[in-house]
Design a protein around this motif. Sequence first.
Motif, PDB file in Angstrom:
ATOM      1  N   VAL A   1      14.314  30.138 -28.239  1.00 47.43           N
ATOM      2  CA  VAL A   1      14.596  30.390 -26.823  1.00 47.43           C
ATOM      3  C   VAL A   1      14.556  29.070 -26.055  1.00 47.43           C
ATOM      4  CG1 VAL A   1      13.748  31.473 -24.701  1.00 47.43           C
ATOM      5  CG2 VAL A   1      13.731  32.761 -26.849  1.00 47.43           C
ATOM      6  N   THR A   2      15.552  28.864 -25.219  1.00 42.41           N
ATOM      7  CA  THR A   2      15.607  27.663 -24.381  1.00 42.41           C
ATOM      8  C   THR A   2      15.511  28.041 -22.908  1.00 42.41           C
ATOM      9  OG1 THR A   2      17.037  26.503 -25.961  1.00 42.41           O
ATOM     10  CG2 THR A   2      16.968  25.645 -23.716  1.00 42.41           C
ATOM     11  N   PHE A   3      14.584  27.395 -22.191  1.00 44.68           N
ATOM     12  CA  PHE A   3      14.498  27.537 -20.736  1.00 44.68           C
ATOM     13  C   PHE A   3      15.030  26.285 -20.065  1.00 44.68           C
ATOM     14  CE2 PHE A   3      11.502  30.948 -21.589  1.00 44.68           C
ATOM     15  CZ  PHE A   3      11.798  31.840 -20.572  1.00 44.68           C
ATOM     16  N   ASN A   4      15.725  26.498 -18.956  1.00 43.74           N
ATOM     17  CA  ASN A   4      16.148  25.406 -18.095  1.00 43.74           C
ATOM     18  C   ASN A   4      15.769  25.722 -16.654  1.00 43.74           C
ATOM     19  OD1 ASN A   4      17.729  23.206 -19.509  1.00 43.74           O
ATOM     20  ND2 ASN A   4      18.782  25.000 -20.325  1.00 43.74           N
ATOM     21  N   ASN A   5      15.336  24.707 -15.956  1.00 42.83           N
ATOM     22  CA  ASN A   5      15.097  24.713 -14.503  1.00 42.83           C
ATOM     23  C   ASN A   5      13.821  25.409 -14.056  1.00 42.83           C
ATOM     24  OD1 ASN A   5      17.571  23.396 -14.168  1.00 42.83           O
ATOM     25  ND2 ASN A   5      18.693  25.315 -13.916  1.00 42.83           N
ATOM     26  N   SER A   6      13.086  26.082 -14.939  1.00 45.35           N
ATOM     27  CA  SER A   6      11.882  26.753 -14.435  1.00 45.35           C
ATOM     28  C   SER A   6      10.851  25.724 -13.952  1.00 45.35           C
ATOM     29  CB  SER A   6      11.284  27.689 -15.485  1.00 45.35           C
ATOM     30  OG  SER A   6      10.645  26.989 -16.523  1.00 45.35           O
ATOM     31  N   TRP A   7      10.909  24.512 -14.490  1.00 49.29           N
ATOM     32  CA  TRP A   7       9.991  23.460 -14.037  1.00 49.29           C
ATOM     33  C   TRP A   7      10.197  23.129 -12.564  1.00 49.29           C
ATOM     34  CZ3 TRP A   7      11.625  18.742 -12.085  1.00 49.29           C
ATOM     35  CH2 TRP A   7      12.984  18.441 -12.265  1.00 49.29           C
ATOM     36  N   LYS A   8      11.405  23.361 -12.071  1.00 54.75           N
ATOM     37  CA  LYS A   8      11.700  23.029 -10.682  1.00 54.75           C
ATOM     38  C   LYS A   8      10.915  23.892  -9.697  1.00 54.75           C
ATOM     39  CE  LYS A   8      16.359  21.294 -11.651  1.00 54.75           C
ATOM     40  NZ  LYS A   8      17.813  21.486 -11.417  1.00 54.75           N
ATOM     41  N   LEU A   9      10.523  25.094 -10.128  1.00 56.31           N
ATOM     42  CA  LEU A   9       9.719  25.942  -9.254  1.00 56.31           C
ATOM     43  C   LEU A   9       8.401  25.265  -8.891  1.00 56.31           C
ATOM     44  CD1 LEU A   9      10.399  29.358 -10.985  1.00 56.31           C
ATOM     45  CD2 LEU A   9      10.833  28.881  -8.564  1.00 56.31           C
ATOM     46  N   GLN A  10       7.913  24.411  -9.790  1.00 66.40           N
ATOM     47  CA  GLN A  10       6.665  23.704  -9.536  1.00 66.40           C
ATOM     48  C   GLN A  10       6.886  22.187  -9.458  1.00 66.40           C
ATOM     49  OE1 GLN A  10       4.515  26.584 -12.575  1.00 66.40           O
ATOM     50  NE2 GLN A  10       3.014  25.367 -11.480  1.00 66.40           N
ATOM     51  N   ARG A  11       8.046  21.823  -8.973  1.00 66.49           N
ATOM     52  CA  ARG A  11       8.359  20.392  -8.793  1.00 66.49           C
ATOM     53  C   ARG A  11       7.314  19.702  -7.937  1.00 66.49           C
ATOM     54  NH1 ARG A  11      13.396  17.652  -8.572  1.00 66.49           N
ATOM     55  NH2 ARG A  11      14.548  19.626  -8.544  1.00 66.49           N
ATOM     56  N   TRP A  12       6.811  20.421  -6.906  1.00 65.38           N
ATOM     57  CA  TRP A  12       5.817  19.857  -5.988  1.00 65.38           C
ATOM     58  C   TRP A  12       4.416  20.400  -6.278  1.00 65.38           C
ATOM     59  CZ3 TRP A  12       9.974  22.187  -2.607  1.00 65.38           C
ATOM     60  CH2 TRP A  12      11.060  21.308  -2.485  1.00 65.38           C
ATOM     61  N   GLY A  13       4.195  20.913  -7.479  1.00 63.72           N
ATOM     62  CA  GLY A  13       2.924  21.542  -7.799  1.00 63.72           C
ATOM     63  C   GLY A  13       2.975  23.034  -7.493  1.00 63.72           C
ATOM     64  N   MET A  14       1.812  23.633  -7.325  1.00 61.87           N
ATOM     65  CA  MET A  14       1.746  25.072  -7.075  1.00 61.87           C
ATOM     66  C   MET A  14       2.112  25.437  -5.637  1.00 61.87           C
ATOM     67  SD  MET A  14       0.996  26.516  -9.947  1.00 61.87           S
ATOM     68  CE  MET A  14       0.457  28.153  -9.453  1.00 61.87           C
ATOM     69  N   PHE A  15       2.070  24.442  -4.731  1.00 61.23           N
ATOM     70  CA  PHE A  15       2.376  24.743  -3.329  1.00 61.23           C
ATOM     71  C   PHE A  15       2.945  23.506  -2.653  1.00 61.23           C
ATOM     72  CE2 PHE A  15       1.630  25.446   1.123  1.00 61.23           C
ATOM     73  CZ  PHE A  15       1.863  26.802   1.280  1.00 61.23           C
TER      74      PHE A  15
END
Length: 246
Positions: free
Chosen positions: A192-206
């Motif tokens: 399974v490959t994920f893309n872009n989910s890291w962007k949800l936490q680009r600035w951390g949790m908030f």
Amino acid sequence: MAFSKIISYPFTILFYLLFGITIVIFHPIQWICFNWFGYTAHKKSVDYLNWTLLRCLNVLGTTFHIDINTSIPNNVPIIIVSNHQSMWDISPITWYLRKYHPKFISKVELGKGIPSVSYNLRHGGSILIDRKNPRQAIVEMVKFSKYLQKFKRSGVIFPEGTRSKTGVPKPFRRTGLQTLFKKVPDGYVIPVTFNNSWKLQRWGMFPMQMGVRLEMTAHPAIKIADYEVETLIDKVEEIITSKIHK
């Protein structure tokens, strides 16, 4: 960028409010399903918990592009191997691959203190690994393999070990994969490959970033018995990482 970050603050507050309500509500639902009605009811409660968490992400403008290119015979154990970009990889796997009954290899710290999440990890068939205790981890992995073999369910492993906070994949740690592939020889692997989910936490949790297009691709299944273990690990890693956006 500055404006998009500013606008993310109120929506992130709304998201966490809905997220918190969801996990608190589903905790007693899980308990009732597990203790009164058994595995099947509990699994459905977990499925719909994760469906609801995906809807919470929609509040942030998150959209999902899911591409499932896999078909597996019934009644076989499965190893789902995925890159790991954020905690938001969990719900898409749980919901969109729910027919395979995914169970997770998770760190022991998550086994307590989080409504719904901790309960499911302790009672839903997943295992909790102490990363500071390699012996305990191996013992749990062997038990997990036997569970997958017996009940013909799927085990999810993120072999990078920790999340990739920029989307760039980390080298796979091989010990867990070696154990699972050796102990589940009649099973199948779903890369399974994920893309872009890291962007949800680009600035951390908030705050969390608005308007992310989270992509999940489930690649064609591979029969474990068709490959030597080390060759299979190399193949699975190449398949997963080749589809990560640069």
